[in-house]
Scaffold this active site. Structure first.
Site, short mmCIF file in Angstrom:
data_model
loop_
_atom_site.label_atom_id
_atom_site.label_comp_id
_atom_site.label_asym_id
_atom_site.label_seq_id
_atom_site.Cartn_x
_atom_site.Cartn_y
_atom_site.Cartn_z
N TYR A 188 -5.17 -5.04 -11.84
CA TYR A 188 -5.78 -4.20 -10.81
C TYR A 188 -6.95 -3.39 -11.36
O TYR A 188 -6.84 -2.73 -12.38
CB TYR A 188 -4.76 -3.23 -10.19
CG TYR A 188 -3.61 -3.90 -9.44
CD1 TYR A 188 -3.69 -5.24 -9.04
CD2 TYR A 188 -2.47 -3.20 -9.12
CE1 TYR A 188 -2.65 -5.84 -8.36
CE2 TYR A 188 -1.41 -3.80 -8.42
CZ TYR A 188 -1.51 -5.13 -8.05
OH TYR A 188 -0.48 -5.72 -7.38
N1 LIG Z 1 2.71 -9.00 -6.46
C1 LIG Z 1 1.61 -9.29 -5.83
O1 LIG Z 1 1.05 -10.41 -5.95
C2 LIG Z 1 1.04 -8.26 -4.91
C3 LIG Z 1 0.03 -8.61 -3.97
C4 LIG Z 1 -0.44 -7.62 -3.13
C5 LIG Z 1 0.06 -6.33 -3.20
N2 LIG Z 1 1.01 -6.01 -4.13
C6 LIG Z 1 1.55 -4.63 -4.27
O2 LIG Z 1 1.94 -4.13 -3.02
C7 LIG Z 1 1.20 -2.95 -2.70
C8 LIG Z 1 0.97 -2.89 -1.21
O3 LIG Z 1 0.26 -4.03 -0.78
P1 LIG Z 1 -0.88 -3.90 0.31
O4 LIG Z 1 -1.87 -2.86 -0.13
O5 LIG Z 1 -1.38 -5.27 0.61
O6 LIG Z 1 -0.02 -3.27 1.52
P2 LIG Z 1 -0.21 -3.19 3.07
O7 LIG Z 1 0.67 -2.07 3.49
O8 LIG Z 1 0.03 -4.50 3.72
O9 LIG Z 1 -1.75 -2.84 3.32
C9 LIG Z 1 -2.23 -1.55 3.10
C10 LIG Z 1 -3.60 -1.41 3.77
O10 LIG Z 1 -3.44 -1.25 5.17
C11 LIG Z 1 -4.43 -0.34 5.67
N3 LIG Z 1 -3.78 0.80 6.34
C12 LIG Z 1 -4.13 1.29 7.55
N4 LIG Z 1 -3.33 2.30 7.91
C13 LIG Z 1 -2.45 2.47 6.92
C14 LIG Z 1 -1.37 3.37 6.72
N5 LIG Z 1 -1.05 4.31 7.63
N6 LIG Z 1 -0.67 3.30 5.59
C15 LIG Z 1 -0.99 2.37 4.65
N7 LIG Z 1 -2.01 1.47 4.79
C16 LIG Z 1 -2.73 1.53 5.91
C17 LIG Z 1 -5.24 0.10 4.44
O11 LIG Z 1 -6.36 -0.78 4.37
P3 LIG Z 1 -7.83 -0.23 4.71
O12 LIG Z 1 -8.21 0.63 3.55
O13 LIG Z 1 -8.63 -1.49 4.85
O14 LIG Z 1 -7.69 0.53 5.98
C18 LIG Z 1 -4.34 -0.18 3.28
O15 LIG Z 1 -5.06 -0.46 2.08
C19 LIG Z 1 -0.07 -3.06 -3.56
O16 LIG Z 1 -0.68 -1.81 -3.77
C20 LIG Z 1 0.50 -3.66 -4.82
O17 LIG Z 1 1.14 -2.67 -5.60
C21 LIG Z 1 1.52 -6.96 -4.96
#
Ligand SMILES: NC(=O)c1ccc[n+]([C@@H]2O[C@H](COP(=O)([O-])OP(=O)(O)OC[C@H]3O[C@@H](n4cnc5c(N)ncnc54)[C@H](OP(=O)(O)O)[C@@H]3O)[C@@H](O)[C@H]2O)c1
Length: 327
Positions: free
Chosen positions: A53
């Site tokens: 990351y």
């Molecule tokens: N193992 C893997 O391969 C893998 C892959 C992906 C993620 N992860 C892990 O999982 C975590 C979460 O994944 P993700 O970021 O894809 O999660 P997610 O919850 O699906 O997406 C979060 C995104 O949704 C938007 N959003 C809008 N309102 C929100 C709210 N109230 N709360 C939170 N998000 C909101 C934001 O994007 P905008 O900024 O565009 O509004 C935020 O960046 C990552 O940080 C990482 O640690 C792991």
């Protein structure tokens, strides 16, 4: 906040974990610090990162360790309060040794992660994805050594298919080595395949289930309505091309249905989706990808909702035609 034990380990993680993929990539160190501080205040004890990351991810798909570096600074003096998870395996430099799950690469990367995170142990060390070019035996044996050396408390995998997970479990068992304590899988109301294969196997052999992207990277937050209309400050606008996989009419129709239920219930779409996911009986910890402190406020509200009525949980579940849980 509720805590759950991960698999056969003695590691207890909060039901909501803080995902930090945005740190150093889309948000700066001071916003990251505020998000961690607020997360600790609401009872989150679980922080997930990866060596990969950072800033370069969207430029040339090479990790730069920036996310870990920022977390290392933030966790100074707080390390004991946190269950810290990181990952290895994605590309960190050009060349055949720069990525994957070989003994050589893992030995090199563990020390770099420890240094950036300013700690002498990692609670949960996860392999980021399956590596078809390295025998699983080689990967599991070096991970076992890291546990014996005390550099790592437990090991986990991420993005493994059920057959890969089963093979890993059998190998560890056969060699009396440390097995994977947990798997980290993508799981949300638009992507539920792990419910049919990976989760049941995990339940059978007691592997913990950590899920990521509960909001489908923003689609389930209602961030997007079509490919022609991308919000300027969104992750897609900032270069996260993977979101495009979700751009189908079927998915947008489902989002509309979830939004309608949220209106009827009197909560936001995000709250409804996160509430449903938290209440899923097979989810041990849900990683939220907060990019603003307001996102932590939102999850705090969801926690205060308490138990979701089973009829509501089933109503939401049925939109994706997955069998109901018993009332
Ligand atoms: N193992 C893997 O391969 C893998 C892959 C992906 C993620 N992860 C892990 O999982 C975590 C979460 O994944 P993700 O970021 O894809 O999660 P997610 O919850 O699906 O997406 C979060 C995104 O949704 C938007 N959003 C809008 N309102 C929100 C709210 N109230 N709360 C939170 N998000 C909101 C934001 O994007 P905008 O900024 O565009 O509004 C935020 O960046 C990552 O940080 C990482 O640690 C792991």
């Amino acid at each position: 906040m509720d805590k759950q034990t991960l698999g056969i380990s003695n590691i207890q993680v909060s039901k909501v974990g803080l995902g930090t993929m945005a740190f150093g990539r889309w948000i700066d160190a001071s916003t990251s610090r505020r998000i961690v501080g607020q997360s600790l205040e609401i009872g989150i004890n679980f922080v997930d990162t990866a060596n990969f990351y950072g800033k370069r991810q969207d430029i040339d798909h090479i990790g730069d360790g920036l996310g870990e570096q920022i977390i290392g600074e933030i966790l100074k003096g707080k390390r004991d309060q946190i269950i810290l998870a990181t990952k290895v395996g994605m590309r960190m430099s050009e060349g055949k040794m720069g990525e994957g799950l070989s003994r050589h690469h893992i030995m090199q990367e563990i020390d770099r992660s420890l240094q950036r995170l300013q700690t002498d142990y990692i609670d949960l060390y996860q392999v980021h994805e399956f590596d078809p070019h390295t025998p699983l035996e080689e990967t599991l044996s070096i991970l076992h050594e890291l546990v014996q050396q005390g550099k790592v408390r437990a090991i986990g995998c991420s993005n493994f298919a059920v057959d890969q997970l089963r093979a890993a479990y059998d190998i560890s068992n056969y060699h009396h080595q440390t097995p994977f304590t947990s798997i980290q899988s993508q799981f949300n109301l638009l992507a539920r395949s792990v419910e049919h294969n990976v989760f049941p196997y995990c339940d059978q052999v007691n592997i913990g289930k950590i899920i990521y992207s509960p909001l489908a990277r923003g689609i389930l937050a209602g961030r997007y309505s079509s490919i022609e209309d991308i919000p300027v400050e969104s992750r897609l606008a900032k270069g996260e091309a993977r979101i495009k996989h979700y751009f189908t009419n079927e998915n947008f129709n489902k989002v509309d249905k979830y939004r309608q239920i949220a209106e009827e219930v009197g909560c936001t779409l995000v709250q409804l989706i996160l509430w449903w996911t938290l209440e899923h009986p097979q989810v041990n910890s849900m990683l939220i990808g907060a990019s603003r402190t307001a996102h932590i406020d939102e999850i705090e509200k969801v926690i205060q909702f308490g138990k979701m009525p089973v009829s509501l949980w089933n109503q939401i579940s049925s939109i994706d035609k997955i069998p109901n849980i018993e009332e």
